[in-house]
Design a protein around this motif. Sequence first.
Motif, PDB file in Angstrom:
ATOM      1  N   ASP A 186      17.608   5.500  -0.347  1.00 33.12           N
ATOM      2  CA  ASP A 186      17.098   4.144  -0.596  1.00 33.12           C
ATOM      3  C   ASP A 186      16.764   3.425   0.707  1.00 33.12           C
ATOM      4  N   ILE A 187      17.276   3.935   1.805  1.00 35.96           N
ATOM      5  CA  ILE A 187      16.968   3.302   3.093  1.00 35.96           C
ATOM      6  C   ILE A 187      15.735   3.949   3.693  1.00 35.96           C
ATOM      7  N   ILE A 188      14.757   3.078   3.930  1.00 33.64           N
ATOM      8  CA  ILE A 188      13.484   3.535   4.466  1.00 33.64           C
ATOM      9  C   ILE A 188      13.380   3.093   5.922  1.00 33.64           C
ATOM     10  N   VAL A 210       8.377   9.866   2.249  1.00 36.01           N
ATOM     11  CA  VAL A 210       8.161   9.497   0.850  1.00 36.01           C
ATOM     12  C   VAL A 210       6.792   8.871   0.608  1.00 36.01           C
ATOM     13  N   SER A 211       6.200   8.310   1.636  1.00 39.12           N
ATOM     14  CA  SER A 211       4.873   7.738   1.446  1.00 39.12           C
ATOM     15  C   SER A 211       4.245   7.493   2.801  1.00 39.12           C
ATOM     16  N   ARG A 212       2.990   7.047   2.786  1.00 39.03           N
ATOM     17  CA  ARG A 212       2.319   6.749   4.044  1.00 39.03           C
ATOM     18  C   ARG A 212       1.141   5.832   3.795  1.00 39.03           C
ATOM     19  N   VAL A 213       0.744   5.132   4.847  1.00 40.61           N
ATOM     20  CA  VAL A 213      -0.550   4.450   4.856  1.00 40.61           C
ATOM     21  C   VAL A 213      -1.251   4.814   6.158  1.00 40.61           C
ATOM     22  N   GLU A 238      11.130   3.025  -6.641  1.00 47.05           N
ATOM     23  CA  GLU A 238      12.223   2.909  -7.598  1.00 47.05           C
ATOM     24  C   GLU A 238      12.754   1.474  -7.680  1.00 47.05           C
ATOM     25  N   LYS A 239      12.911   0.825  -6.522  1.00 46.11           N
ATOM     26  CA  LYS A 239      13.423  -0.560  -6.503  1.00 46.11           C
ATOM     27  C   LYS A 239      12.448  -1.517  -7.179  1.00 46.11           C
ATOM     28  N   ALA A 288       0.837  -1.211   0.000  1.00 49.01           N
ATOM     29  CA  ALA A 288       0.000   0.000   0.000  1.00 49.01           C
ATOM     30  C   ALA A 288       0.866   1.253   0.000  1.00 49.01           C
ATOM     31  N   MET A 289       1.977   1.174   0.712  1.00 50.50           N
ATOM     32  CA  MET A 289       2.866   2.333   0.802  1.00 50.50           C
ATOM     33  C   MET A 289       3.533   2.632  -0.543  1.00 50.50           C
ATOM     34  N   VAL A 290       3.979   1.590  -1.225  1.00 52.27           N
ATOM     35  CA  VAL A 290       4.611   1.803  -2.536  1.00 52.27           C
ATOM     36  C   VAL A 290       3.547   2.208  -3.567  1.00 52.27           C
ATOM     37  N   PHE A 331      20.218  -1.065   6.491  1.00 52.06           N
ATOM     38  CA  PHE A 331      19.369  -1.148   7.669  1.00 52.06           C
ATOM     39  C   PHE A 331      18.185  -2.021   7.309  1.00 52.06           C
ATOM     40  N   PRO A 332      17.707  -2.904   8.193  1.00 52.18           N
ATOM     41  CA  PRO A 332      18.152  -3.201   9.555  1.00 52.18           C
ATOM     42  C   PRO A 332      19.537  -3.846   9.594  1.00 52.18           C
ATOM     43  N   THR A 358      11.315   0.486  -2.082  1.00 54.77           N
ATOM     44  CA  THR A 358      10.849   1.778  -2.591  1.00 54.77           C
ATOM     45  C   THR A 358      10.248   1.566  -3.976  1.00 54.77           C
ATOM     46  N   GLU A 418       0.939   3.986  -2.943  1.00 58.67           N
ATOM     47  CA  GLU A 418       0.676   5.412  -2.674  1.00 58.67           C
ATOM     48  C   GLU A 418       1.742   6.282  -3.356  1.00 58.67           C
ATOM     49  N   GLU A 419       2.980   5.826  -3.286  1.00 57.31           N
ATOM     50  CA  GLU A 419       4.084   6.548  -3.921  1.00 57.31           C
ATOM     51  C   GLU A 419       3.898   6.560  -5.446  1.00 57.31           C
ATOM     52  N   GLU A 421      18.046  -6.652  -3.402  1.00 52.24           N
ATOM     53  CA  GLU A 421      19.255  -6.376  -2.629  1.00 52.24           C
ATOM     54  C   GLU A 421      18.789  -5.438  -1.523  1.00 52.24           C
ATOM     55  N   MET A 422      18.530  -6.022  -0.348  1.00 52.42           N
ATOM     56  CA  MET A 422      17.848  -5.244   0.683  1.00 52.42           C
ATOM     57  C   MET A 422      18.746  -4.160   1.279  1.00 52.42           C
ATOM     58  N   MET A 423      18.211  -2.964   1.342  1.00 49.59           N
ATOM     59  CA  MET A 423      18.915  -1.876   2.003  1.00 49.59           C
ATOM     60  C   MET A 423      18.139  -1.352   3.199  1.00 49.59           C
ATOM     61  N   GLY A 424      16.824  -1.270   3.083  1.00 55.96           N
ATOM     62  CA  GLY A 424      16.017  -0.710   4.167  1.00 55.96           C
ATOM     63  C   GLY A 424      14.976  -1.699   4.645  1.00 55.96           C
ATOM     64  N   VAL A 425      14.034  -1.245   5.463  1.00 58.67           N
ATOM     65  CA  VAL A 425      13.016  -2.158   5.991  1.00 58.67           C
ATOM     66  C   VAL A 425      11.898  -2.414   4.999  1.00 58.67           C
ATOM     67  N   THR A 426      11.701  -1.515   4.061  1.00 59.79           N
ATOM     68  CA  THR A 426      10.685  -1.732   3.028  1.00 59.79           C
ATOM     69  C   THR A 426      11.264  -1.314   1.687  1.00 59.79           C
ATOM     70  N   ARG A 484      28.360   2.195   1.359  1.00 58.23           N
ATOM     71  CA  ARG A 484      26.925   2.006   1.269  1.00 58.23           C
ATOM     72  C   ARG A 484      26.376   1.703   2.658  1.00 58.23           C
TER      73      ARG A 484
END
Lengths: 442, 137
Positions: B95-97, B64-67, A310-311, A200-202, B37-38, A308, A204-205, A301-306, B34
């Motif tokens: 890129d890190i959310i 950048v977004s929300r729910v 773009e990814k 849902a978040m992506v 996270f986590p 984006t 929305e983006e 290639e995971m960088m964050g918790v969710t 680079r």
Amino acid sequence: MPHPGVPHSWFRNKDGLGLWEGRGKVVATGVGTSPTARRWDEKPETSMGALTIIAIRKAIADAGISPDEIDGLVLTPESTTGVSNDPKTPPPPGWEKHFKMASFPQAGITRGDIDWLLLNTPELKNVKFMMNGAMCMSVSFVAAAEAVARGLTQTCLVVRGWHNLAGRYYVGVGASALNTASGPFKYSSIWGLPACGTTAMVFEEYCRKYGKSHDQMANFVVTQRRNGLMNPDGFYSQHRPEMITVEDYLTARWIAKPANIYDNDLPIMAALAVVFTTPERAKNHKQKPVYILSHGQTRPEMMGVTPTLEKWEQATDRMGRILYEGSGVGPDDLSFENMYDGFTLFHQFHLEGLRYAARGEKRGYALDLYETDISIEGPNPVSPSGGNNGNGRTRWWNHRDTILQLQGRSPSQIRKKAEIGVSGAPMPDICDALIWSATPPV
Amino acid sequence: MPKQSPIPDELDKPFYDACNEERLVIQYCTSCRRYQFPPRPGCTRCGNNASVQWRQLSGRGRIVSRVVVHDTPTSSLIPEQPFNVAAIALDEEPDIIMLSHLPGTPVDQVPIGAAVEVIFETTPATGQKVPEWRVAG
Ligand SMILES: [Zn+2]
């Protein structure tokens, strides 16, 4: 006995690999689908394992071959994306009267198991090639395609069952019910996102970037239900044969706005088996062969918790390039697309990555396409299977229907000639997909 | 918000210890230049763990977004529904959310694109602090 997973080198996961070596050397013929149920009632004869055996026997009968001819079995052992029993939980009373027991107590209950299947399907006497395709049946289809193309099996079953136990799927159970969080839950459940939250978040983006709105999803979701209700094997046609309307969708309760209840798929019990073989052997099968032209894989290639936007766009673009390079076909050759929909709000990423029904657009066109005629009668059928959304959660209705469409016998058969189709699952950045053809490659 | 208290382990203890000191640190691979996270045992790109170190960040980011969550699986948050969950892209590496409940921002009024800054919220069960974000200025 542990069985091997799919060798990493079998996956086509980068650009520049050229035409797939197995192109035209593997076909699908027989398809077997079990009955569906919303939840398991704890009877052995309605267990996930029992449904899987039903699906296997139907697939072999559908192919019109003897079980003796089956010499390969590729299974996706995971049978839920939600709640499971502890692996050591003993089976319910009476289980051992119905089934021979494998070493793993939850075999056939909350996990598929090759040894258990072979013990309890005694007519499968000649299976020598055995492999587990982890996580998604898409992986098992790719594994079986490679195995047949490489001559490791001549006639191979591809199998996956799903279970759904009593109780709510994630809500207020297990890790969600605690006042502390450990392991990966530290970075997810503390925020309280439901399963559809990331998508849902992506989404929305996406809407914000391209000036689209959630309301534009309505025709897609309604069409999914319509397509699903044409399928006598689907959950909704068997248990809840009611159509939904645009109004229903636009007024539905939110789960994680902008995802509402209809943007989520319903967990069910069901099993599917498909017969893969060589074109030569398929001449003796009852069903028309469907050729596999190529396959592709993406992993994040995971960088964050969710992820984006773009990814997800990069991953689905890459999938499109890999599939077309390997198969030798292009977007204009697709008669339909059956990419995954189990959440509806990411289907457009798959679709746009393939440039399906694009008229020069690269991105941001799918929700406008959804507002045109995307039915099976129209010029651009979108998800003619009805997907998870129209049939219940299996992650394989789309593959199954792609085979049936190209054989000309789908219950939701597209009106134009079905020549080449694509199916893949699950997520935009964690996907295995295949291009299939009604005729051998030229 | 009555969040679950994260229980640190050997891998992410530096992250949670820093949170308790109200500092935001995440992993950085000096070979790949680079962030990630986590926390993970090694760099998710080159696989090296010797090249991964902890770096303190500015604590600035952008929504950048929300729910808006109406049906959470997490028991402790059910009484808080509906609530925001926003995606925060870090200034140092967009890129890190990271996720946020955006304390102080009403639901359906999340300013997408707005600058945010990190704050630290105490979780009730153990007192462990976690990063939260609020609209800057
Ligand atoms: Zn690195």
